[in-house]
Design an enzyme around this catalytic site. Structure first.
Site, PDB file in Angstrom:
ATOM      1  N   GLY A  71       0.813  -1.215   0.000  1.00 15.67           N
ATOM      2  CA  GLY A  71       0.000   0.000   0.000  1.00 15.67           C
ATOM      3  C   GLY A  71       0.844   1.262   0.000  1.00 15.67           C
ATOM      4  O   GLY A  71       0.533   2.240  -0.698  1.00 15.67           O
ATOM      5  N   THR A  72       1.922   1.252   0.779  1.00 14.91           N
ATOM      6  CA  THR A  72       2.753   2.448   0.888  1.00 14.91           C
ATOM      7  C   THR A  72       3.398   2.800  -0.455  1.00 14.91           C
ATOM      8  O   THR A  72       3.357   3.952  -0.883  1.00 14.91           O
ATOM      9  CB  THR A  72       3.820   2.243   1.979  1.00 14.91           C
ATOM     10  OG1 THR A  72       3.154   1.910   3.202  1.00 14.91           O
ATOM     11  CG2 THR A  72       4.664   3.482   2.170  1.00 14.91           C
ATOM     12  N   ASN A 151      -8.630   3.933   8.396  1.00 12.57           N
ATOM     13  CA  ASN A 151      -8.159   2.719   9.066  1.00 12.57           C
ATOM     14  C   ASN A 151      -8.449   2.709  10.562  1.00 12.57           C
ATOM     15  O   ASN A 151      -8.556   1.654  11.169  1.00 12.57           O
ATOM     16  CB  ASN A 151      -6.660   2.516   8.819  1.00 12.57           C
ATOM     17  CG  ASN A 151      -5.858   3.774   9.012  1.00 12.57           C
ATOM     18  OD1 ASN A 151      -6.091   4.798   8.375  1.00 12.57           O
ATOM     19  ND2 ASN A 151      -4.892   3.721   9.920  1.00 12.57           N
ATOM     20  N   GLN A 179      -7.986   0.014   3.135  1.00 14.78           N
ATOM     21  CA  GLN A 179      -8.928  -0.571   4.103  1.00 14.78           C
ATOM     22  C   GLN A 179     -10.270  -0.939   3.480  1.00 14.78           C
ATOM     23  O   GLN A 179     -11.029  -1.702   4.069  1.00 14.78           O
ATOM     24  CB  GLN A 179      -9.162   0.398   5.277  1.00 14.78           C
ATOM     25  CG  GLN A 179      -7.968   0.534   6.194  1.00 14.78           C
ATOM     26  CD  GLN A 179      -7.615  -0.749   6.930  1.00 14.78           C
ATOM     27  OE1 GLN A 179      -8.416  -1.671   7.053  1.00 14.78           O
ATOM     28  NE2 GLN A 179      -6.390  -0.820   7.421  1.00 14.78           N
ATOM     29  N   SER A 199      -3.559  -3.083  -0.747  1.00 10.11           N
ATOM     30  CA  SER A 199      -2.482  -3.866  -0.138  1.00 10.11           C
ATOM     31  C   SER A 199      -2.968  -5.276   0.177  1.00 10.11           C
ATOM     32  O   SER A 199      -4.046  -5.446   0.746  1.00 10.11           O
ATOM     33  CB  SER A 199      -2.021  -3.174   1.148  1.00 10.11           C
ATOM     34  OG  SER A 199      -1.099  -3.989   1.838  1.00 10.11           O
ATOM     35  N   GLY A 200      -2.147  -6.264  -0.162  1.00  8.02           N
ATOM     36  CA  GLY A 200      -2.554  -7.660   0.018  1.00  8.02           C
ATOM     37  C   GLY A 200      -2.823  -8.060   1.455  1.00  8.02           C
ATOM     38  O   GLY A 200      -3.807  -8.751   1.740  1.00  8.02           O
ATOM     39  N   HIS A 201      -1.961  -7.615   2.386  1.00  2.55           N
ATOM     40  CA  HIS A 201      -2.061  -8.162   3.743  1.00  2.55           C
ATOM     41  C   HIS A 201      -3.231  -7.609   4.536  1.00  2.55           C
ATOM     42  O   HIS A 201      -3.468  -8.043   5.664  1.00  2.55           O
ATOM     43  CB  HIS A 201      -0.736  -7.989   4.499  1.00  2.55           C
ATOM     44  CG  HIS A 201      -0.428  -6.600   4.973  1.00  2.55           C
ATOM     45  ND1 HIS A 201      -0.689  -6.198   6.250  1.00  2.55           N
ATOM     46  CD2 HIS A 201       0.137  -5.544   4.353  1.00  2.55           C
ATOM     47  CE1 HIS A 201      -0.280  -4.940   6.403  1.00  2.55           C
ATOM     48  NE2 HIS A 201       0.216  -4.518   5.263  1.00  2.55           N
ATOM     49  N   THR A 237      12.005  -7.669 -10.730  1.00  2.00           N
ATOM     50  CA  THR A 237      11.505  -9.020 -10.990  1.00  2.00           C
ATOM     51  C   THR A 237      10.197  -9.257 -10.252  1.00  2.00           C
ATOM     52  O   THR A 237      10.078  -8.929  -9.068  1.00  2.00           O
ATOM     53  CB  THR A 237      12.562 -10.058 -10.561  1.00  2.00           C
ATOM     54  OG1 THR A 237      13.753  -9.798 -11.295  1.00  2.00           O
ATOM     55  CG2 THR A 237      12.093 -11.475 -10.823  1.00  2.00           C
ATOM     56  N   CYS A 325       2.292   4.866  23.204  1.00  2.00           N
ATOM     57  CA  CYS A 325       3.120   5.332  24.305  1.00  2.00           C
ATOM     58  C   CYS A 325       4.569   5.024  23.987  1.00  2.00           C
ATOM     59  O   CYS A 325       4.989   3.885  24.010  1.00  2.00           O
ATOM     60  CB  CYS A 325       2.709   4.631  25.591  1.00  2.00           C
ATOM     61  SG  CYS A 325       3.414   5.391  27.058  1.00  2.00           S
TER      62      CYS A 325
HETATM   63  C1  LIG Z   1      -1.978  -0.579   6.031  1.00  2.00           C
HETATM   64  C2  LIG Z   1      -2.307   0.660   5.300  1.00  2.00           C
HETATM   65  C3  LIG Z   1      -1.412   1.230   4.377  1.00  2.00           C
HETATM   66  C4  LIG Z   1      -0.029   0.666   4.139  1.00  2.00           C
HETATM   67  O1  LIG Z   1      -0.052  -0.536   3.417  1.00  2.00           O
HETATM   68  P1  LIG Z   1       1.277  -1.451   3.429  1.00  2.00           P
HETATM   69  O2  LIG Z   1       0.984  -2.535   2.443  1.00  2.00           O
HETATM   70  O3  LIG Z   1       1.420  -1.969   4.821  1.00  2.00           O
HETATM   71  O4  LIG Z   1       2.416  -0.587   3.000  1.00  2.00           O
HETATM   72  C5  LIG Z   1      -1.792   2.364   3.707  1.00  2.00           C
HETATM   73  N1  LIG Z   1      -2.991   2.916   3.924  1.00  2.00           N
HETATM   74  C6  LIG Z   1      -3.889   2.416   4.791  1.00  2.00           C
HETATM   75  C7  LIG Z   1      -5.201   3.060   4.957  1.00  2.00           C
HETATM   76  C8  LIG Z   1      -3.575   1.273   5.515  1.00  2.00           C
HETATM   77  O5  LIG Z   1      -4.446   0.784   6.381  1.00  2.00           O
END
Ligand SMILES: *Cc1c(COP(=O)(O)O)cnc(C)c1O
Length: 395
Positions: A71-72, A151, A179, A199-201, A237, A325
């Site tokens: 995502g980043t 998020n 999200q 983002s996949g995860h 790649t 914190c």
């Molecule tokens: C997790 C998240 C990202 C970042 O995605 P990554 O694959 O971890 O780099 C960006 N935007 C939002 C809203 C997210 O929740």
């Protein structure tokens, strides 16, 4: 002790089907899809199929999907591409509640690259004001970046209306949909969105793989420059196991999206009602009728969020808090702060985020355990408001 994982907006479990789909590409099918021989070429077909699954989840065409490292990277690529292809425009419009992937990029561009960021505020429910949106987008705006869903609170933004406002001024619309993808149905073909990050995860795919949607006809400037992969839009790649994994995750998400919206939403609502009814002065952060079905952000005033998380952890419950914190200073959530949530409530805010693997029993368990934790912490702390004010001393 069992683990009740309610932190799915941070990351999700890789679906078993995804894991199985990826496995051969770590072992016997290790070919490079760019190779000329059939050992590699056969893998290219699997990459193509994965691209089709991701496109289908978005209501997009496969040629509009660029695989990235997450995502980043997709967010950075989108914003930097928009700025590079519109060199005469020096303004970016973005919300104050973006993920750090957008927020810190915009701050960087303002500080070091001479761009002006026009920030969009949110109200106490975390919602945007469309009049403000329209007034901040001008003919100087290169790109408007508004996340599809937040998020922390799960609040969903009116992406198509914002995209129309951007289009009126010839600005590109980017949305960080990390999200939202896989949780709410999408049909990008019928929108004015130019760029979208996922983002996949975050939807039961693996970490380290994501995608950027680039609408057909949108001028594009690559961020990672190298070989001719991804039709010259992202060098390097191909991460074949990752691509196959995100493809399978997209296929699973699309197949179940309507059922899960209902089922997960019902569990979230039961958790919300259960906690509101049993814990005095608990309040929901974020517009109740306009949220992702899986997200509940709830404030327990005059309790320290980190302490709640620690005691929940003792019971096997995983969630997130509205403050981090670090080295003795509490850094409150920029999202809750932008909503004007009082500091005493920001620090006691907890985010629960469910997934398709969450069970009714797990929800019942949290509803049973949390009231005792909050009561214990409130009794334990003789300080209450004064303590938090002194401990945080934020602004
Ligand atoms: C997790 C998240 C990202 C970042 O995605 P990554 O694959 O971890 O780099 C960006 N935007 C939002 C809203 C997210 O929740």
């Amino acid at each position: 002790m069992k683990t009740v994982y309610l932190d799915n907006n941070a990351t999700t479990m890789v679906a078993p089907e995804v894991f199985d789909a990826m496995a051969p590409f770590f072992s016997e099918r290790y070919g490079n899809p760019s190779s000329m021989h059939s050992f590699g070429g056969n893998v290219a077909r699997d990459v193509a199929r994965a691209r089709e699954h991701v496109a289908a989840l978005l209501g997009a065409a496969p040629q509009e999907i660029v695989f990235t490292s997450g995502g980043t990277e997709s967010d950075s690529t989108a914003i930097l591409s928009a700025l590079a292809t519109m060199p005469h425009r020096k303004e970016i419009v973005a919300t104050r509640v973006e993920h750090p992937a957008i927020l810190n990029l915009c701050k960087h561009l303002a500080r070091f690259k001479g761009y002006t960021v026009r920030w969009l505020s949110v109200d106490k429910d975390g919602m945007l004001d469309m009049d403000e949106v329209r007034s901040k987008i001008t003919d100087q705006t290169a790109v408007v970046s508004v996340m599809w869903a937040n998020n922390e609170t799960g609040v969903i933004f009116p992406i198509q209306r914002i995209a129309e406002a951007a289009a009126e001024h010839g600005a590109l619309m980017h949305t960080d949909a990390v999200q939202a993808v896989g949780k709410i149905p999408m049909d990008l073909a019928s929108t004015d969105v130019s760029l979208l990050a996922l983002s996949g995860h975050k939807f039961h795919g693996p970490k380290g793989i994501g995608a950027l949607y680039v609408r057909k006809g949108t001028r594009f400037s690559p961020f990672v420059i190298g070989g001719h992969q991804e039709a010259d839009r992202r060098g390097g790649t191909t991460n074949v196991p990752g691509v196959v994994g995100i493809g399978e995750a997209a296929r699973l998400a699309l197949a179940a999206i309507h059922d899960e919206y209902q089922r997960v939403g019902a569990m979230r609502d039961r958790l919300q009602e259960g906690l509101l009814q049993t814990i005095p002065s608990a309040r929901v952060n974020g517009k109740i009728g306009s949220r992702l079905p899986n997200t509940l952000n709830i404030a327990f005033e005059f309790v320290e969020g980190e302490a709640i998380l620690m005691r929940m952890d003792d019971k096997g419950i995983c969630a997130s808090s509205g403050s981090a914190c670090t080295s003795g200073s509490l850094e409150p959530s920029h999202v809750l702060r932008a909503m004007g949530v009082p500091f005493t409530a920001v620090h006691g805010s907890i985010r629960f985020s469910l997934s398709r693997y969450t069970t009714d029993d797990e929800i019942s368990y949290v509803i049973a355990e949390l009231p005792g934790i909050i009561e214990f912490l409130r009794e334990l702390s003789p300080f209450g408001k004064e303590f938090l004010d002194a401990a945080c001393r934020v602004q």
